[in-house]
Design an enzyme around this catalytic site. Structure first.
Site, PDB file in Angstrom:
ATOM      1  N   GLY A   8       0.835  -1.203   0.000  1.00 57.34           N
ATOM      2  CA  GLY A   8       0.000   0.000   0.000  1.00 57.34           C
ATOM      3  C   GLY A   8       0.863   1.244   0.000  1.00 57.34           C
ATOM      4  O   GLY A   8       0.454   2.305   0.462  1.00 57.34           O
ATOM      5  N   MET A  13      -1.462   6.240   4.099  1.00 54.69           N
ATOM      6  CA  MET A  13      -0.695   5.691   5.227  1.00 54.69           C
ATOM      7  C   MET A  13       0.622   5.101   4.749  1.00 54.69           C
ATOM      8  O   MET A  13       1.665   5.295   5.373  1.00 54.69           O
ATOM      9  CB  MET A  13      -1.512   4.619   5.951  1.00 54.69           C
ATOM     10  CG  MET A  13      -2.615   5.151   6.840  1.00 54.69           C
ATOM     11  SD  MET A  13      -2.002   6.195   8.166  1.00 54.69           S
ATOM     12  CE  MET A  13      -1.176   4.983   9.196  1.00 54.69           C
ATOM     13  N   HIS A 127     -14.266   9.847  10.204  1.00 56.75           N
ATOM     14  CA  HIS A 127     -13.104   9.620   9.340  1.00 56.75           C
ATOM     15  C   HIS A 127     -13.304  10.316   7.999  1.00 56.75           C
ATOM     16  O   HIS A 127     -14.401  10.739   7.666  1.00 56.75           O
ATOM     17  CB  HIS A 127     -12.883   8.119   9.113  1.00 56.75           C
ATOM     18  CG  HIS A 127     -12.287   7.409  10.300  1.00 56.75           C
ATOM     19  ND1 HIS A 127     -13.034   7.005  11.377  1.00 56.75           N
ATOM     20  CD2 HIS A 127     -11.012   7.046  10.579  1.00 56.75           C
ATOM     21  CE1 HIS A 127     -12.245   6.417  12.276  1.00 56.75           C
ATOM     22  NE2 HIS A 127     -11.014   6.427  11.820  1.00 56.75           N
ATOM     23  N   LYS A 131     -13.204   6.438   3.061  1.00 51.92           N
ATOM     24  CA  LYS A 131     -12.750   5.280   3.858  1.00 51.92           C
ATOM     25  C   LYS A 131     -13.649   4.102   3.525  1.00 51.92           C
ATOM     26  O   LYS A 131     -14.878   4.242   3.492  1.00 51.92           O
ATOM     27  CB  LYS A 131     -12.827   5.611   5.356  1.00 51.92           C
ATOM     28  CG  LYS A 131     -12.418   4.478   6.281  1.00 51.92           C
ATOM     29  CD  LYS A 131     -12.405   4.926   7.734  1.00 51.92           C
ATOM     30  CE  LYS A 131     -12.244   3.769   8.711  1.00 51.92           C
ATOM     31  NZ  LYS A 131     -10.995   3.013   8.581  1.00 51.92           N
TER      32      LYS A 131
HETATM   33  N1  LIG Z   1      -4.223   0.987  12.146  1.00 46.63           N
HETATM   34  C1  LIG Z   1      -4.153   2.316  12.043  1.00 46.63           C
HETATM   35  O1  LIG Z   1      -3.624   3.005  12.955  1.00 46.63           O
HETATM   36  C2  LIG Z   1      -4.689   2.982  10.825  1.00 46.63           C
HETATM   37  C3  LIG Z   1      -4.583   4.373  10.647  1.00 46.63           C
HETATM   38  C4  LIG Z   1      -5.052   4.918   9.460  1.00 46.63           C
HETATM   39  C5  LIG Z   1      -5.599   4.106   8.478  1.00 46.63           C
HETATM   40  N2  LIG Z   1      -5.708   2.768   8.685  1.00 46.63           N
HETATM   41  C6  LIG Z   1      -6.202   1.831   7.665  1.00 46.63           C
HETATM   42  O2  LIG Z   1      -5.159   1.669   6.707  1.00 46.63           O
HETATM   43  C7  LIG Z   1      -5.736   1.300   5.439  1.00 46.63           C
HETATM   44  C8  LIG Z   1      -5.172   2.216   4.347  1.00 46.63           C
HETATM   45  O3  LIG Z   1      -5.637   3.541   4.558  1.00 46.63           O
HETATM   46  P1  LIG Z   1      -5.202   4.711   3.575  1.00 46.63           P
HETATM   47  O4  LIG Z   1      -5.917   5.922   4.017  1.00 46.63           O
HETATM   48  O5  LIG Z   1      -3.719   4.756   3.432  1.00 46.63           O
HETATM   49  O6  LIG Z   1      -5.854   4.181   2.183  1.00 46.63           O
HETATM   50  P2  LIG Z   1      -5.397   4.524   0.702  1.00 46.63           P
HETATM   51  O7  LIG Z   1      -6.577   4.166  -0.173  1.00 46.63           O
HETATM   52  O8  LIG Z   1      -4.838   5.900   0.623  1.00 46.63           O
HETATM   53  O9  LIG Z   1      -4.189   3.487   0.392  1.00 46.63           O
HETATM   54  C9  LIG Z   1      -4.358   2.113   0.163  1.00 46.63           C
HETATM   55  C10 LIG Z   1      -3.319   1.692  -0.881  1.00 46.63           C
HETATM   56  O10 LIG Z   1      -3.291   0.270  -0.971  1.00 46.63           O
HETATM   57  C11 LIG Z   1      -3.032  -0.043  -2.322  1.00 46.63           C
HETATM   58  N3  LIG Z   1      -3.372  -1.463  -2.570  1.00 46.63           N
HETATM   59  C12 LIG Z   1      -4.564  -2.012  -2.900  1.00 46.63           C
HETATM   60  N4  LIG Z   1      -4.449  -3.333  -3.032  1.00 46.63           N
HETATM   61  C13 LIG Z   1      -3.145  -3.658  -2.809  1.00 46.63           C
HETATM   62  C14 LIG Z   1      -2.415  -4.873  -2.790  1.00 46.63           C
HETATM   63  N5  LIG Z   1      -2.983  -6.064  -3.064  1.00 46.63           N
HETATM   64  N6  LIG Z   1      -1.090  -4.828  -2.484  1.00 46.63           N
HETATM   65  C15 LIG Z   1      -0.477  -3.661  -2.218  1.00 46.63           C
HETATM   66  N7  LIG Z   1      -1.129  -2.465  -2.201  1.00 46.63           N
HETATM   67  C16 LIG Z   1      -2.451  -2.464  -2.490  1.00 46.63           C
HETATM   68  C17 LIG Z   1      -3.890   0.944  -3.097  1.00 46.63           C
HETATM   69  O11 LIG Z   1      -3.478   1.064  -4.454  1.00 46.63           O
HETATM   70  C18 LIG Z   1      -3.642   2.227  -2.283  1.00 46.63           C
HETATM   71  O12 LIG Z   1      -2.511   2.956  -2.791  1.00 46.63           O
HETATM   72  C19 LIG Z   1      -7.250   1.377   5.644  1.00 46.63           C
HETATM   73  O13 LIG Z   1      -7.748   0.087   5.911  1.00 46.63           O
HETATM   74  C20 LIG Z   1      -7.403   2.266   6.878  1.00 46.63           C
HETATM   75  O14 LIG Z   1      -8.600   2.028   7.577  1.00 46.63           O
HETATM   76  C21 LIG Z   1      -5.256   2.196   9.837  1.00 46.63           C
END
Ligand SMILES: NC(=O)c1ccc[n+]([C@@H]2O[C@H](COP(=O)([O-])OP(=O)(O)OC[C@H]3O[C@@H](n4cnc5c(N)ncnc54)[C@H](O)[C@@H]3O)[C@@H](O)[C@H]2O)c1
Length: 213
Positions: A8, A13, A127, A131
């Protein structure tokens, strides 16, 4: 040096995690996996000790299975998938946290404690729009840690990052416990801590940053 690959890596993130890993003296960023970058998780596992996954609910599980099968430990921040599906994976360790911010961990702890003493509670989580999951992983985890049935309300708006209020009510009074992540930097100390500790976990999977503090 801990060799770290990020799944990702082109996401909000993931990009922040890549910068944090590059800034850590004891880590080396060895791979960025993301369909947007044309790189699959399988392409980055060979050079990694730890895979950090911040992807999407439907992809995280497959990524973690691939990592563990390759002997690469996984640190997972992705929310909205069934963590129970990670039970029984062998070959490497898995650490999952629905929220890597220390303030959110404290919020969850205080909410669990308060729920033992007050009649009812509800959670409002807020959020960014777009999301993919609702309720948030943090809200679901908070409700699980609290006593009683705790309804969750989800707000999705531009401008927000990650926010949650736990509102408890009893005769003639309310108590509100609120946490706001106003910048994704808030998650980075927790993510780096998990990267450092995932290799030495005695159990797997471990869920929740509180277990590493
Ligand atoms: N645990 C925490 O503290 C925390 C904090 C913030 C966000 N999150 C979670 O993190 C996740 C990502 O959030 P975000 O805002 O960065 O989303 P985002 O949509 O900006 O990024 C997700 C990325 O994953 C990529 N992706 C999709 N499938 C993939 C695969 N098979 N392999 C590799 N990459 C792939 C997408 O192309 C995208 O660039 C969400 O589930 C969110 O809820 C968790």
């Amino acid at each position: 040096m801990i060799r770290v690959a990020v799944a990702g890596a082109a996401g909000r993130m993931g990009e922040t995690v890549c910068s944090a890993v590059e800034g850590a003296g004891d880590m080396e960023l060895t791979g960025r996996a993301d369909p947007k970058l044309g790189t699959a998780v399988a392409d980055v596992l060979g050079d990694a000790d730890v895979l950090v996954d911040f992807t999407q609910p439907e992809t995280a599980l497959g990524n973690v299975r691939e990592a563990v099968a390759a002997g690469v430990h996984a640190v997972v921040g992705t929310t909205g998938f069934d963590v129970d599906e990670l039970v029984g994976l062998t070959g490497a360790n898995v650490f999952v946290a629905p929220n890597f911010a220390i303030g959110a961990v404290l919020m969850m702890r205080f909410a669990a404690e308060a729920s033992k003493h007050m009649a009812k509670a509800e959670i409002v989580e807020l959020h960014r729009d777009g999301k993919l999951d609702a309720p948030s992983g943090t809200a679901a985890r908070t409700a699980k840690l609290m006593e009683g049935d705790v309804p969750i309300h989800s707000v999705r708006l531009p401008g927000l990052v990650a926010h949650q209020a736990v509102i408890l009510g009893d005769v003639g009074q309310t108590l509100t416990i609120r946490h706001d992540s106003i910048d994704r930097e808030s998650f980075m100390p927790g993510v780096l801590l998990a990267v450092r500790k995932v290799g030495s976990l005695e159990d797997s999977p471990v869920v929740g940053l509180e277990h590493l503090l």
